[in-house]
Write a protein that holds these residues in place. Sequence first.
Motif, PDB file in Angstrom:
ATOM      1  N   UNK A 155      34.779  27.062  36.032  1.00 56.50           N
ATOM      2  CA  UNK A 155      33.765  26.768  37.047  1.00 56.50           C
ATOM      3  C   UNK A 155      34.302  26.999  38.458  1.00 56.50           C
ATOM      4  N   UNK A 156      35.565  26.642  38.682  1.00 57.45           N
ATOM      5  CA  UNK A 156      36.137  26.758  40.023  1.00 57.45           C
ATOM      6  C   UNK A 156      36.705  28.135  40.311  1.00 57.45           C
ATOM      7  N   UNK A 157      37.339  28.764  39.296  1.00 54.01           N
ATOM      8  CA  UNK A 157      38.121  29.968  39.554  1.00 54.01           C
ATOM      9  C   UNK A 157      37.645  31.220  38.819  1.00 54.01           C
ATOM     10  N   UNK A 158      36.709  31.100  37.890  1.00 45.61           N
ATOM     11  CA  UNK A 158      36.333  32.258  37.096  1.00 45.61           C
ATOM     12  C   UNK A 158      37.365  32.543  36.025  1.00 45.61           C
ATOM     13  N   UNK A 159      37.220  33.678  35.358  1.00 42.94           N
ATOM     14  CA  UNK A 159      38.161  34.050  34.296  1.00 42.94           C
ATOM     15  C   UNK A 159      39.384  34.754  34.859  1.00 42.94           C
ATOM     16  N   UNK A 160      40.482  34.641  34.117  1.00 49.67           N
ATOM     17  CA  UNK A 160      41.639  35.505  34.280  1.00 49.67           C
ATOM     18  C   UNK A 160      41.494  36.596  33.226  1.00 49.67           C
ATOM     19  N   UNK A 161      41.395  37.836  33.655  1.00 51.09           N
ATOM     20  CA  UNK A 161      41.098  38.942  32.736  1.00 51.09           C
ATOM     21  C   UNK A 161      42.345  39.756  32.414  1.00 51.09           C
ATOM     22  N   UNK A 162      42.427  40.222  31.174  1.00 54.46           N
ATOM     23  CA  UNK A 162      43.403  41.261  30.864  1.00 54.46           C
ATOM     24  C   UNK A 162      42.975  42.532  31.595  1.00 54.46           C
ATOM     25  N   UNK A 163      43.873  43.503  31.684  1.00 54.61           N
ATOM     26  CA  UNK A 163      43.524  44.744  32.382  1.00 54.61           C
ATOM     27  C   UNK A 163      42.338  45.433  31.707  1.00 54.61           C
ATOM     28  N   UNK A 164      42.366  45.513  30.376  1.00 50.64           N
ATOM     29  CA  UNK A 164      41.276  46.169  29.651  1.00 50.64           C
ATOM     30  C   UNK A 164      39.965  45.424  29.859  1.00 50.64           C
ATOM     31  N   UNK A 165      40.015  44.091  29.824  1.00 49.25           N
ATOM     32  CA  UNK A 165      38.802  43.300  30.027  1.00 49.25           C
ATOM     33  C   UNK A 165      38.290  43.454  31.450  1.00 49.25           C
ATOM     34  N   UNK A 166      39.208  43.514  32.411  1.00 50.17           N
ATOM     35  CA  UNK A 166      38.803  43.694  33.805  1.00 50.17           C
ATOM     36  C   UNK A 166      38.049  45.002  33.991  1.00 50.17           C
ATOM     37  N   UNK A 167      38.522  46.057  33.353  1.00 48.21           N
ATOM     38  CA  UNK A 167      37.856  47.351  33.459  1.00 48.21           C
ATOM     39  C   UNK A 167      36.466  47.311  32.821  1.00 48.21           C
ATOM     40  N   UNK A 168      36.329  46.513  31.750  1.00 49.39           N
ATOM     41  CA  UNK A 168      35.077  46.509  30.982  1.00 49.39           C
ATOM     42  C   UNK A 168      34.062  45.485  31.481  1.00 49.39           C
ATOM     43  N   UNK A 169      34.503  44.490  32.255  1.00 50.70           N
ATOM     44  CA  UNK A 169      33.623  43.369  32.611  1.00 50.70           C
ATOM     45  C   UNK A 169      32.832  43.579  33.894  1.00 50.70           C
ATOM     46  N   UNK A 170      33.107  44.652  34.618  1.00 53.55           N
ATOM     47  CA  UNK A 170      32.469  44.876  35.919  1.00 53.55           C
ATOM     48  C   UNK A 170      30.976  45.150  35.739  1.00 53.55           C
ATOM     49  N   UNK A 171      30.114  44.492  36.520  1.00 54.04           N
ATOM     50  CA  UNK A 171      28.670  44.728  36.397  1.00 54.04           C
ATOM     51  C   UNK A 171      28.257  46.096  36.931  1.00 54.04           C
ATOM     52  N   UNK A 172      27.101  46.533  36.490  1.00 53.75           N
ATOM     53  CA  UNK A 172      26.559  47.828  36.899  1.00 53.75           C
ATOM     54  C   UNK A 172      26.401  47.878  38.417  1.00 53.75           C
ATOM     55  N   UNK A 173      26.791  49.006  38.992  1.00 53.23           N
ATOM     56  CA  UNK A 173      26.680  49.190  40.434  1.00 53.23           C
ATOM     57  C   UNK A 173      27.929  48.792  41.204  1.00 53.23           C
ATOM     58  N   UNK A 174      28.885  48.182  40.518  1.00 50.61           N
ATOM     59  CA  UNK A 174      30.139  47.766  41.130  1.00 50.61           C
ATOM     60  C   UNK A 174      31.289  48.470  40.427  1.00 50.61           C
ATOM     61  N   UNK A 175      32.502  48.300  40.952  1.00 51.20           N
ATOM     62  CA  UNK A 175      33.684  48.855  40.295  1.00 51.20           C
ATOM     63  C   UNK A 175      34.863  47.895  40.476  1.00 51.20           C
ATOM     64  N   UNK A 176      35.812  48.012  39.564  1.00 48.49           N
ATOM     65  CA  UNK A 176      37.090  47.336  39.767  1.00 48.49           C
ATOM     66  C   UNK A 176      37.812  48.103  40.855  1.00 48.49           C
ATOM     67  N   UNK A 177      38.220  47.455  41.947  1.00 47.89           N
ATOM     68  CA  UNK A 177      38.793  48.202  43.069  1.00 47.89           C
ATOM     69  C   UNK A 177      40.053  48.965  42.684  1.00 47.89           C
ATOM     70  N   UNK A 178      40.156  50.163  43.176  1.00 52.99           N
ATOM     71  CA  UNK A 178      41.383  50.940  43.020  1.00 52.99           C
ATOM     72  C   UNK A 178      42.406  50.463  44.047  1.00 52.99           C
ATOM     73  N   UNK A 179      43.628  50.963  43.919  1.00 57.83           N
ATOM     74  CA  UNK A 179      44.639  50.678  44.942  1.00 57.83           C
ATOM     75  C   UNK A 179      44.165  51.180  46.298  1.00 57.83           C
TER      76      UNK A 179
END
Length: 287
Positions: free
Chosen positions: A145-169
């Motif tokens: 509730x306070x912090x959200x999930x801690x994602x694995x790298x693969x999950x982070x890539x897959x969990x992004x909602x439509x219209x957004x992206x996981x930021x690149x470097x």
Amino acid sequence: IMRKILLIISLFALWCCQNEDKVIRPDVQVGNFTDERDQITYRCVTIGNQVWMAENLRFRRDEGAFDGCWTWNEKLPKLTTKQFVKLVEDYWVKFLISDDLYLKIDKWNQDGYSYEEIIDKVRDQLPKELLDEFYQTNPNEEFLKEFGYLYSYEAAMAAVPKGWRLPTDEDWQELERTLGMSGKEISLMNQWRGNGQGDLLKSGESGIGFDALMCGGKLFGTGEKVNVYSRQGANAYFWSASAIAETDSTQIAVVRSVGMGESGILRFYSRTDGTAYSVRCVKNKED
């Protein structure tokens, strides 16, 4: 000759100014985004030409921690294969798992397959009720509730909602540049960079609304401290999508961190296997 000397001095001074950190507090516009997948609404901030989520992502993939969506100190259940087969037996009667499927599972059990290997083979053939029970890992709801999930790298890539992206470097560097980080600092790796830009990303009155929260992460370790939950209250860690193969079997990704005792921003490489960090999604202002 004197003119040439003065020109060189002037050019050097100009170069120094261009490469000197000068904290910039940009105008920030605040908005909201509702994720249509689960109806969770996130506060967003427009900083320069980028729109960033100002809260950590809280989207849960179907299989929770088995899909790389972790909460603090959460661990996968440790069932023996015998316990898993007993669970299947119970649901075999209750939810009419076919005899053929049950016999396959029983044979794989006798052949020495682990329950993880078995469920990977038949996941799409098992009833949702069994999977819901099997994948229940008792997530830490207060942390979520306070912090959200801690994602694995693969999950982070897959969990992004439509219209957004996981930021690149490069996305992170654009943000840092907008906040005044110098060119000579911005490219440094595996060290704290800048002077004040990290403070702007933190929550509180001194921040600009990005509101990085010190929720720690699941950090890579060695020996007895492998992939440990650590640094809650001290650091925030965020994935980038930028990753490379360090060896044939090891992948590393670029991660950002801000810390309670640091005014800058840490840019470092992290192994992707077994680690988990927060996710902030980004999109272009014109999108």
